[in-house]
Design a protein around this motif. Sequence first.
Motif, PDB file in Angstrom:
ATOM      1  N   ASN A   1      22.184  -2.968 -33.799  1.00  0.00           N
ATOM      2  CA  ASN A   1      21.351  -4.027 -33.252  1.00  0.00           C
ATOM      3  C   ASN A   1      20.906  -3.646 -31.847  1.00  0.00           C
ATOM      4  OD1 ASN A   1      23.737  -4.715 -31.618  1.00  0.00           O
ATOM      5  ND2 ASN A   1      24.531  -5.520 -33.561  1.00  0.00           N
ATOM      6  N   TYR A   2      20.216  -4.561 -31.169  1.00  0.00           N
ATOM      7  CA  TYR A   2      19.798  -4.325 -29.789  1.00  0.00           C
ATOM      8  C   TYR A   2      20.956  -4.648 -28.840  1.00  0.00           C
ATOM      9  CZ  TYR A   2      14.975  -4.146 -31.472  1.00  0.00           C
ATOM     10  OH  TYR A   2      13.817  -3.804 -32.137  1.00  0.00           O
ATOM     11  N   ASP A   3      20.992  -3.950 -27.718  1.00  0.00           N
ATOM     12  CA  ASP A   3      22.010  -4.212 -26.700  1.00  0.00           C
ATOM     13  C   ASP A   3      21.330  -4.147 -25.332  1.00  0.00           C
ATOM     14  OD1 ASP A   3      24.237  -4.522 -25.130  1.00  0.00           O
ATOM     15  OD2 ASP A   3      25.033  -2.511 -25.501  1.00  0.00           O
ATOM     16  N   LEU A   4      21.257  -5.294 -24.653  1.00  0.00           N
ATOM     17  CA  LEU A   4      20.751  -5.345 -23.284  1.00  0.00           C
ATOM     18  C   LEU A   4      21.923  -5.035 -22.361  1.00  0.00           C
ATOM     19  CD1 LEU A   4      18.507  -6.024 -21.236  1.00  0.00           C
ATOM     20  CD2 LEU A   4      19.232  -8.419 -21.388  1.00  0.00           C
ATOM     21  N   PHE A   5      21.794  -3.974 -21.577  1.00  0.00           N
ATOM     22  CA  PHE A   5      22.903  -3.431 -20.783  1.00  0.00           C
ATOM     23  C   PHE A   5      22.421  -3.311 -19.339  1.00  0.00           C
ATOM     24  CE2 PHE A   5      25.357   0.000 -18.924  1.00  0.00           C
ATOM     25  CZ  PHE A   5      26.616  -0.029 -19.523  1.00  0.00           C
TER      26      PHE A   5
ATOM     27  N   ILE B   1      24.974   7.755 -21.275  1.00  0.00           N
ATOM     28  CA  ILE B   1      24.324   8.731 -22.157  1.00  0.00           C
ATOM     29  C   ILE B   1      23.761   7.998 -23.359  1.00  0.00           C
ATOM     30  CG2 ILE B   1      24.628  10.794 -23.573  1.00  0.00           C
ATOM     31  CD1 ILE B   1      26.931  11.563 -21.675  1.00  0.00           C
ATOM     32  N   ARG B   2      22.479   8.191 -23.579  1.00  0.00           N
ATOM     33  CA  ARG B   2      21.809   7.600 -24.739  1.00  0.00           C
ATOM     34  C   ARG B   2      21.164   8.722 -25.539  1.00  0.00           C
ATOM     35  NH1 ARG B   2      16.425   6.670 -25.749  1.00  0.00           N
ATOM     36  NH2 ARG B   2      16.008   5.179 -27.442  1.00  0.00           N
TER      37      ARG B   2
ATOM     38  N   SER C   1      20.110  -0.701 -12.706  1.00  0.00           N
ATOM     39  CA  SER C   1      19.902   0.097 -13.915  1.00  0.00           C
ATOM     40  C   SER C   1      19.956  -0.819 -15.139  1.00  0.00           C
ATOM     41  CB  SER C   1      20.973   1.181 -14.033  1.00  0.00           C
ATOM     42  OG  SER C   1      20.820   2.159 -13.032  1.00  0.00           O
ATOM     43  N   CYS C   2      18.939  -0.714 -15.967  1.00  0.00           N
ATOM     44  CA  CYS C   2      18.837  -1.623 -17.108  1.00  0.00           C
ATOM     45  C   CYS C   2      18.412  -0.856 -18.353  1.00  0.00           C
ATOM     46  CB  CYS C   2      17.835  -2.737 -16.798  1.00  0.00           C
ATOM     47  SG  CYS C   2      17.714  -3.985 -18.095  1.00  0.00           S
ATOM     48  N   PHE C   3      19.227  -0.947 -19.386  1.00  0.00           N
ATOM     49  CA  PHE C   3      18.938  -0.313 -20.674  1.00  0.00           C
ATOM     50  C   PHE C   3      18.649  -1.384 -21.715  1.00  0.00           C
ATOM     51  CE2 PHE C   3      21.583   2.709 -18.442  1.00  0.00           C
ATOM     52  CZ  PHE C   3      21.103   3.961 -18.805  1.00  0.00           C
ATOM     53  N   LEU C   4      17.756  -1.062 -22.615  1.00  0.00           N
ATOM     54  CA  LEU C   4      17.646  -1.831 -23.842  1.00  0.00           C
ATOM     55  C   LEU C   4      17.897  -0.851 -24.976  1.00  0.00           C
ATOM     56  CD1 LEU C   4      17.137  -4.482 -25.285  1.00  0.00           C
ATOM     57  CD2 LEU C   4      14.734  -3.825 -25.490  1.00  0.00           C
ATOM     58  N   PHE C   5      19.167  -0.765 -25.378  1.00  0.00           N
ATOM     59  CA  PHE C   5      19.502   0.086 -26.520  1.00  0.00           C
ATOM     60  C   PHE C   5      18.979  -0.586 -27.774  1.00  0.00           C
ATOM     61  CE2 PHE C   5      23.158   0.839 -23.531  1.00  0.00           C
ATOM     62  CZ  PHE C   5      22.713   2.086 -23.099  1.00  0.00           C
ATOM     63  N   ARG C   6      18.654   0.250 -28.753  1.00  0.00           N
ATOM     64  CA  ARG C   6      18.061  -0.289 -29.965  1.00  0.00           C
ATOM     65  C   ARG C   6      18.773   0.233 -31.197  1.00  0.00           C
ATOM     66  NH1 ARG C   6      12.389   1.167 -28.213  1.00  0.00           N
ATOM     67  NH2 ARG C   6      13.406   0.644 -26.256  1.00  0.00           N
ATOM     68  N   PRO C   7      18.558  -0.375 -32.355  1.00  0.00           N
ATOM     69  CA  PRO C   7      19.226   0.100 -33.565  1.00  0.00           C
ATOM     70  C   PRO C   7      18.981   1.587 -33.788  1.00  0.00           C
ATOM     71  CG  PRO C   7      18.158  -2.000 -33.974  1.00  0.00           C
ATOM     72  CD  PRO C   7      17.727  -1.571 -32.606  1.00  0.00           C
TER      73      PRO C   7
ATOM     74  N   ILE D   1      16.630  -9.254 -33.945  1.00  0.00           N
ATOM     75  CA  ILE D   1      15.420 -10.062 -34.097  1.00  0.00           C
ATOM     76  C   ILE D   1      15.089 -10.117 -35.579  1.00  0.00           C
ATOM     77  CG2 ILE D   1      12.999 -10.330 -33.444  1.00  0.00           C
ATOM     78  CD1 ILE D   1      13.567  -8.798 -30.926  1.00  0.00           C
ATOM     79  N   SER D   2      14.896 -11.315 -36.084  1.00  0.00           N
ATOM     80  CA  SER D   2      14.769 -11.507 -37.530  1.00  0.00           C
ATOM     81  C   SER D   2      13.354 -11.293 -38.047  1.00  0.00           C
ATOM     82  CB  SER D   2      15.233 -12.922 -37.900  1.00  0.00           C
ATOM     83  OG  SER D   2      14.446 -13.899 -37.243  1.00  0.00           O
TER      84      SER D   2
END
Length: 261
Positions: free
Chosen positions: A35-39, A49-50, A61-67, A90-91
Amino acid sequence: MLHASPSSFQILPSLAKIVCEPGWKWQKREKALENYDLFYVWSGEGTVIRNDESFEVGKGSCFLFRPGDHTSAIHNPQKPLVLTYSHFRISEPVSEVPLPYRRLTDTVDFEYMLARYVRLFLVNTFAAEEEGQLILKQLMIHLLRHDREQPEEKKVSNQLTEVIHEIANYVQQHPGKPHRVEDLAARAGLSPRYFSIKFKELIGTPVQSYIIRTRIERAQHLLLHAGMNVTEVADALGYRDIFFFSRQFKQYTGKKPSEIR
């Protein structure tokens, strides 16, 4: 995400603001994120590390990790990370997704929204889910807007313009205060000379003239609509010499204060 309805944001249980322990690390897992992860990093130093790309992180520092992302992180135990993470999905299909990483410099609005978002779920707040969905979409819009910002030079220019107009508005709101150029410049975080140059450039009149004009315009309003006499108006606007007030008033309006009432 811009056009996704707030109700399509499904907030998942992994949501918190934490101060990481000295020995903390985010171990890389074999299974990718589902899922998404707001970090978001509030303070501290570390490395995230992404997908095998390394980022040195600190405040903002702001990440939006995604599936599908593979993630891991470590931090400096002497300067531990303070961070917020929030998992969600998100559906409905989305076409605009914020970039995976950015470093926010103007953090006030984003941090306010993020803090409010987390607090909703610390207690059994009425309608927390509904408000949380709205705030989460606001956070995504904030990131999308940041990702589309102009180059840094233009951004600085826009910020300066905003600051100068805020100072001009402050003077208008407080016409009776004994405004000094040095104090207004300090409020803007600028030297008096540079502040004066930019103020005239952006507002169209020198600082001191603007202060006086604002005071006289307020004096006209008080004389016409507040039922105050000349002495009362002069006193309310910080004039200790009524004759000086009258001369300055006539200089700017062409009339004596007594002729206005």
